[in-house]
Write a protein that holds these residues in place. Sequence first.
Motif, PDB file in Angstrom:
ATOM      1  N   GLN A 123       0.832  -1.204   0.000  1.00 53.59           N
ATOM      2  CA  GLN A 123       0.000   0.000   0.000  1.00 53.59           C
ATOM      3  C   GLN A 123       0.869   1.257   0.000  1.00 53.59           C
ATOM      4  OE1 GLN A 123      -3.275   0.364  -0.244  1.00 53.59           O
ATOM      5  NE2 GLN A 123      -3.629  -1.844  -0.408  1.00 53.59           N
ATOM      6  N   ILE A 124       1.914   1.245   0.819  1.00 54.34           N
ATOM      7  CA  ILE A 124       2.804   2.417   0.874  1.00 54.34           C
ATOM      8  C   ILE A 124       3.517   2.605  -0.457  1.00 54.34           C
ATOM      9  CG2 ILE A 124       4.887   3.321   1.978  1.00 54.34           C
ATOM     10  CD1 ILE A 124       3.946   1.995   4.569  1.00 54.34           C
ATOM     11  N   ALA A 125       3.915   1.500  -1.100  1.00 56.20           N
ATOM     12  CA  ALA A 125       4.579   1.602  -2.402  1.00 56.20           C
ATOM     13  C   ALA A 125       3.632   2.181  -3.458  1.00 56.20           C
ATOM     14  CB  ALA A 125       5.089   0.235  -2.826  1.00 56.20           C
ATOM     15  N   LYS A 126       2.351   1.733  -3.449  1.00 59.51           N
ATOM     16  CA  LYS A 126       1.381   2.275  -4.411  1.00 59.51           C
ATOM     17  C   LYS A 126       1.155   3.763  -4.183  1.00 59.51           C
ATOM     18  CE  LYS A 126      -1.239  -1.970  -5.343  1.00 59.51           C
ATOM     19  NZ  LYS A 126      -2.556  -2.653  -5.199  1.00 59.51           N
ATOM     20  N   TRP A 127       1.014   4.144  -2.918  1.00 60.71           N
ATOM     21  CA  TRP A 127       0.825   5.568  -2.623  1.00 60.71           C
ATOM     22  C   TRP A 127       2.047   6.381  -3.020  1.00 60.71           C
ATOM     23  CZ3 TRP A 127      -1.155   4.015   2.845  1.00 60.71           C
ATOM     24  CH2 TRP A 127      -2.492   3.604   2.733  1.00 60.71           C
ATOM     25  N   THR A 128       3.223   5.792  -2.857  1.00 54.30           N
ATOM     26  CA  THR A 128       4.442   6.507  -3.254  1.00 54.30           C
ATOM     27  C   THR A 128       4.465   6.752  -4.760  1.00 54.30           C
ATOM     28  OG1 THR A 128       5.655   5.500  -1.407  1.00 54.30           O
ATOM     29  CG2 THR A 128       6.955   6.414  -3.208  1.00 54.30           C
ATOM     30  N   GLY A 129       4.063   5.744  -5.533  1.00 57.19           N
ATOM     31  CA  GLY A 129       4.002   5.939  -6.979  1.00 57.19           C
ATOM     32  C   GLY A 129       3.008   7.012  -7.378  1.00 57.19           C
ATOM     33  N   ILE A 130       1.831   6.997  -6.741  1.00 64.29           N
ATOM     34  CA  ILE A 130       0.811   8.007  -7.056  1.00 64.29           C
ATOM     35  C   ILE A 130       1.296   9.396  -6.644  1.00 64.29           C
ATOM     36  CG2 ILE A 130      -1.553   8.737  -6.598  1.00 64.29           C
ATOM     37  CD1 ILE A 130      -2.237   5.793  -6.088  1.00 64.29           C
ATOM     38  N   ILE A 131       1.953   9.483  -5.490  1.00 63.07           N
ATOM     39  CA  ILE A 131       2.449  10.779  -5.009  1.00 63.07           C
ATOM     40  C   ILE A 131       3.468  11.356  -5.980  1.00 63.07           C
ATOM     41  CG2 ILE A 131       3.927  11.810  -3.230  1.00 63.07           C
ATOM     42  CD1 ILE A 131       2.449   9.988  -1.202  1.00 63.07           C
ATOM     43  N   ARG A 132       4.371  10.527  -6.460  1.00 58.47           N
ATOM     44  CA  ARG A 132       5.394  11.032  -7.381  1.00 58.47           C
ATOM     45  C   ARG A 132       4.797  11.402  -8.738  1.00 58.47           C
ATOM     46  NH1 ARG A 132      10.091   6.635  -5.621  1.00 58.47           N
ATOM     47  NH2 ARG A 132      10.541   7.631  -3.603  1.00 58.47           N
ATOM     48  N   ALA A 133       3.784  10.670  -9.165  1.00 61.43           N
ATOM     49  CA  ALA A 133       3.101  11.051 -10.404  1.00 61.43           C
ATOM     50  C   ALA A 133       2.356  12.372 -10.232  1.00 61.43           C
ATOM     51  CB  ALA A 133       2.136   9.941 -10.821  1.00 61.43           C
TER      52      ALA A 133
END
Length: 279
Positions: A123-133
Amino acid sequence: MNVARNILSAAQCISLSNITLKTICCRTYAFKSDLKIKWVRPEKIPCYKPEKSGDLEGMVDIDKSKPQLMFRESQELATADETVKKLFSLEFAPRNKSTQVYFSEIAEKVKRHPYDVGSVELQIAKWTGIIRAFQELMERFPRDKRLKVKLKELIDKRKKHLKYLRRWDYKRFEWLIEVLNLVYKPPPNKFHWITRKESLQKLTDKYCEGIREERLEAYKKMLQTEQPAFLQEKIQSLQFIQKEQQNCGVEVTVTDEEIEEVKKQLKKIEERKSEVNDS
């Protein structure tokens, strides 16, 4: 005449009261200082910036020649013509297809097993990807308020889950922030506003401390330059006192050892001075 006098006396009272009010109400606490101290207010960093969120890297560049995520397992596309493969590649796909590939790549790094779909790390990895996008989009569209709110909410949610993971499994937390290239910044225990008055007080104290150290250093150098002459005068005074006490037949309080000790000090200072001059 009496009316005129009354008018003049009233005018004088009014003028005197104005003068006293001006002198009383004149503030002296906000005058500019004569010291050459300039304070510049620190620049406020927005909450969505990578410097504040803790992301040490942005969204990586995706290879546009690869096929879209939904067509990677297609056998027909694998045996198709090069033109067809190019049409189904990320080069001719919208941006969200590229972000999907990025999300899948960043999720593969932290999965516990191939069928992991709900772990905290994922979940944290997915949120990190969305945050950087979203951060990349905010650089292009800084006035998009809805995107800014969504980005801030995601950053706060990720911080909350990182705090829980840090509390319950510290080794996994350290591994995760290393894999995702993150810096965890916990909230401060006590919030403190940066004010101009307090900053100027600190700068003034630092400036005065620098002047004090500078003057003490100058005074120390002056004493060091005057030390040889002082020791020579001390030797002469001790020798004179010793000689006078011997001539008067009283108890001699100045010994030869004291005079020799002062001579050794003088010799050491002269040797040190000559070494400094040679170098």
